[in-house]
Design a protein around this motif. Structure first.
Motif, PDB file in Angstrom:
ATOM      1  N   ASN A 123      37.419  15.873   9.914  1.00  0.00           N
ATOM      2  CA  ASN A 123      36.700  16.289  10.832  1.00  0.00           C
ATOM      3  C   ASN A 123      35.328  16.845  10.743  1.00  0.00           C
ATOM      4  N   ILE A 124      34.854  16.340   9.418  1.00  0.00           N
ATOM      5  CA  ILE A 124      33.595  16.994   8.978  1.00  0.00           C
ATOM      6  C   ILE A 124      32.580  15.696   9.405  1.00  0.00           C
ATOM      7  N   SER A 125      32.540  15.655  10.692  1.00  0.00           N
ATOM      8  CA  SER A 125      32.122  13.793  11.149  1.00  0.00           C
ATOM      9  C   SER A 125      30.574  13.984  11.181  1.00  0.00           C
ATOM     10  N   PHE A 126      29.788  14.216  10.459  1.00  0.00           N
ATOM     11  CA  PHE A 126      28.167  14.288  10.803  1.00  0.00           C
ATOM     12  C   PHE A 126      27.901  12.834  10.942  1.00  0.00           C
ATOM     13  N   SER A 127      26.838  12.641  11.741  1.00  0.00           N
ATOM     14  CA  SER A 127      26.370  11.330  12.207  1.00  0.00           C
ATOM     15  C   SER A 127      25.840  10.471  11.035  1.00  0.00           C
ATOM     16  N   GLU A 128      26.224   9.298  11.065  1.00  0.00           N
ATOM     17  CA  GLU A 128      26.031   8.096  10.118  1.00  0.00           C
ATOM     18  C   GLU A 128      24.687   7.370  10.576  1.00  0.00           C
ATOM     19  N   LYS A 129      24.428   7.535  11.806  1.00  0.00           N
ATOM     20  CA  LYS A 129      23.004   6.866  12.314  1.00  0.00           C
ATOM     21  C   LYS A 129      22.016   8.059  12.950  1.00  0.00           C
ATOM     22  N   ARG A 130      20.815   8.038  12.852  1.00  0.00           N
ATOM     23  CA  ARG A 130      20.005   9.129  13.377  1.00  0.00           C
ATOM     24  C   ARG A 130      19.919   9.147  14.831  1.00  0.00           C
ATOM     25  N   TYR A 131      19.641  10.172  15.447  1.00  0.00           N
ATOM     26  CA  TYR A 131      19.527  10.164  17.122  1.00  0.00           C
ATOM     27  C   TYR A 131      18.527   9.751  17.464  1.00  0.00           C
ATOM     28  N   ASP A 132      17.363   9.509  16.622  1.00  0.00           N
ATOM     29  CA  ASP A 132      16.077   8.609  16.989  1.00  0.00           C
ATOM     30  C   ASP A 132      15.934   7.256  16.848  1.00  0.00           C
ATOM     31  N   GLY A 133      17.328   6.815  16.101  1.00  0.00           N
ATOM     32  CA  GLY A 133      17.448   5.346  15.903  1.00  0.00           C
ATOM     33  C   GLY A 133      16.656   4.835  14.493  1.00  0.00           C
ATOM     34  N   ARG A 134      15.906   5.713  13.720  1.00  0.00           N
ATOM     35  CA  ARG A 134      15.147   5.377  12.661  1.00  0.00           C
ATOM     36  C   ARG A 134      16.202   4.975  11.479  1.00  0.00           C
ATOM     37  N   THR A 135      15.980   3.987  10.898  1.00  0.00           N
ATOM     38  CA  THR A 135      16.535   3.597   9.418  1.00  0.00           C
ATOM     39  C   THR A 135      15.695   3.822   8.307  1.00  0.00           C
ATOM     40  N   ASP A 136      14.622   4.186   8.406  1.00  0.00           N
ATOM     41  CA  ASP A 136      13.736   4.490   7.175  1.00  0.00           C
ATOM     42  C   ASP A 136      13.796   5.863   6.880  1.00  0.00           C
ATOM     43  N   LEU A 137      14.791   6.812   7.548  1.00  0.00           N
ATOM     44  CA  LEU A 137      14.958   8.160   7.248  1.00  0.00           C
ATOM     45  C   LEU A 137      16.262   8.553   7.224  1.00  0.00           C
ATOM     46  N   PRO A 138      16.889   9.445   6.500  1.00  0.00           N
ATOM     47  CA  PRO A 138      18.350   9.660   6.147  1.00  0.00           C
ATOM     48  C   PRO A 138      18.996  10.343   7.414  1.00  0.00           C
ATOM     49  N   SER A 139      20.177   9.844   7.496  1.00  0.00           N
ATOM     50  CA  SER A 139      21.007  10.286   8.337  1.00  0.00           C
ATOM     51  C   SER A 139      21.619  11.782   8.121  1.00  0.00           C
ATOM     52  N   CYS A 140      22.298  12.364   9.139  1.00  0.00           N
ATOM     53  CA  CYS A 140      22.856  13.761   8.830  1.00  0.00           C
ATOM     54  C   CYS A 140      24.003  13.610   7.736  1.00  0.00           C
ATOM     55  N   MET A 141      24.671  12.483   7.879  1.00  0.00           N
ATOM     56  CA  MET A 141      25.657  12.449   6.714  1.00  0.00           C
ATOM     57  C   MET A 141      25.076  12.195   5.409  1.00  0.00           C
ATOM     58  N   ASP A 142      23.862  11.396   5.338  1.00  0.00           N
ATOM     59  CA  ASP A 142      23.339  11.189   4.083  1.00  0.00           C
ATOM     60  C   ASP A 142      22.656  12.588   3.491  1.00  0.00           C
ATOM     61  N   VAL A 143      22.229  13.422   4.365  1.00  0.00           N
ATOM     62  CA  VAL A 143      21.758  14.783   3.740  1.00  0.00           C
ATOM     63  C   VAL A 143      23.010  15.584   3.333  1.00  0.00           C
ATOM     64  N   TRP A 144      24.260  15.602   3.871  1.00  0.00           N
ATOM     65  CA  TRP A 144      25.378  16.318   3.440  1.00  0.00           C
ATOM     66  C   TRP A 144      25.976  15.509   2.265  1.00  0.00           C
ATOM     67  N   ALA A 145      26.018  14.460   2.166  1.00  0.00           N
ATOM     68  CA  ALA A 145      26.792  13.787   0.797  1.00  0.00           C
ATOM     69  C   ALA A 145      25.775  14.055  -0.061  1.00  0.00           C
ATOM     70  N   ASP A 146      24.455  13.867  -0.039  1.00  0.00           N
ATOM     71  CA  ASP A 146      23.402  14.212  -1.178  1.00  0.00           C
ATOM     72  C   ASP A 146      23.397  15.582  -1.664  1.00  0.00           C
TER      73      ASP A 146
END
Length: 302
Positions: A178-201
């Protein structure tokens, strides 16, 4: 300190090579050349350095500097809700949700001057970034009582010497907890990290930078509410681990995420001084009993 350019025939690392070191050199190179620039990658150069590259759409790569594999980092106190024991925690920016559900960054003066309507919702102190969407802030609230302990358990299964070392499985287990951070960005951009990217990193950063302080977490993930400012005793391993994360991985994390518990007004399971709490967050001033809450998952039985 930057070192020098290497010879021009240096090759960018493969994904597998980056994963083998938990993306440490890529993380360092992105901090140096642009934290959110996914075209920046880095590979080992000797034992203690990283060779940085910028990947191009043509498939070619620009060879950048050789930099140290580890380095001290400073918080961006101007643009993020961050600081240390003596300065910071006074960022002038606030991330808000507009009536059309898009996000924008305003100054505190703009928010307080009533130039915006009641349809604007304050989300967190600091500029908008990967984790600024209300649904990701909601995850912070729902998991506030146990996220540190549960995430540590999941992270230990990933990062321990006997761990699985699979970033995709790490993300899957976070979602299952249930630590379900978004894997797609709210602004639709794919050239920037998602929230899940940041937490995993951030988990991978801790695994590389803080093993000497956090090794006990491989065996015991429990997190007693702890004060991590001031003089931490050498035997307080929980506080030592949390302090290491904050110093070594915190600056890149808050720059990438934008929103964390402090910046959104949530009382966390880590003891924080009053000055570090944002009063313009989505949950600032909301009574504890009114916050959305999820029960702690029993990840120890996985």
């Amino acid at each position: 300190q930057d070192l020098a350019l290497t010879h021009e025939d240096a090759e960018p690392p493969t994904e597998a090579q980056q994963q083998k070191e938990f993306f440490q050199c890529t993380r360092q190179c992105r901090w140096k050349f642009g934290s959110s620039d996914l075209t920046i990658v880095g590979g080992r150069s000797g034992w203690s350095n990283c060779q940085c590259f910028r990947l191009k759409a043509t498939g070619a790569a620009e060879t950048l500097l050789v930099i140290p594999r580890y380095s001290a980092k400073e918080f961006d106190m101007v643009n993020t809700w961050s600081g240390n024991e003596t300065s910071g925690w006074n960022c002038d920016f606030v991330c808000v949700e507009q009536p059309d559900a898009s996000l924008t960054t305003l100054t505190k003066e703009e928010v307080q001057s009533q130039m915006i309507s009641a349809d604007f919702r304050k989300l967190h102190c600091g500029r908008c970034a990967a984790c600024s969407a209300p649904k990701d802030i909601e995850v912070l609230a729902k998991t506030r009582k146990w996220i540190t302990e549960v995430m540590t358990t999941v992270a230990a299964r990933f990062a321990a010497p006997w761990g699985h070392h699979d970033p995709k499985r790490l993300r899957k287990e976070l979602v299952e907890a249930n630590i379900s951070f978004s894997e797609k960005r709210y602004d639709g951009r794919t050239d920037l990290p998602s929230c899940m990217d940041v937490w995993a990193d951030n988990i991978m950063c801790d695994a590389m930078s803080c093993k000497s302080k956090c090794w006990l977490k491989f065996f015991n993930a429990k997190n007693v509410k702890t004060e991590i400012t001031g003089d931490i005793k050498w035997y307080d391993l929980n506080a030592q681990c949390l302090r290491c994360d904050e110093i070594n991985c915190g600056p890149a994390f808050i720059q990438g995420a934008g929103a964390n518990r402090r910046s959104t007004g949530i009382e966390s399971d880590i003891q924080r001084p009053e000055k570090q709490k944002c009063h313009m967050g989505m949950y600032s001033g909301v009574p504890e009993e009114e916050l959305p809450t999820l029960p702690m998952p029993n990840v120890s039985k996985w």
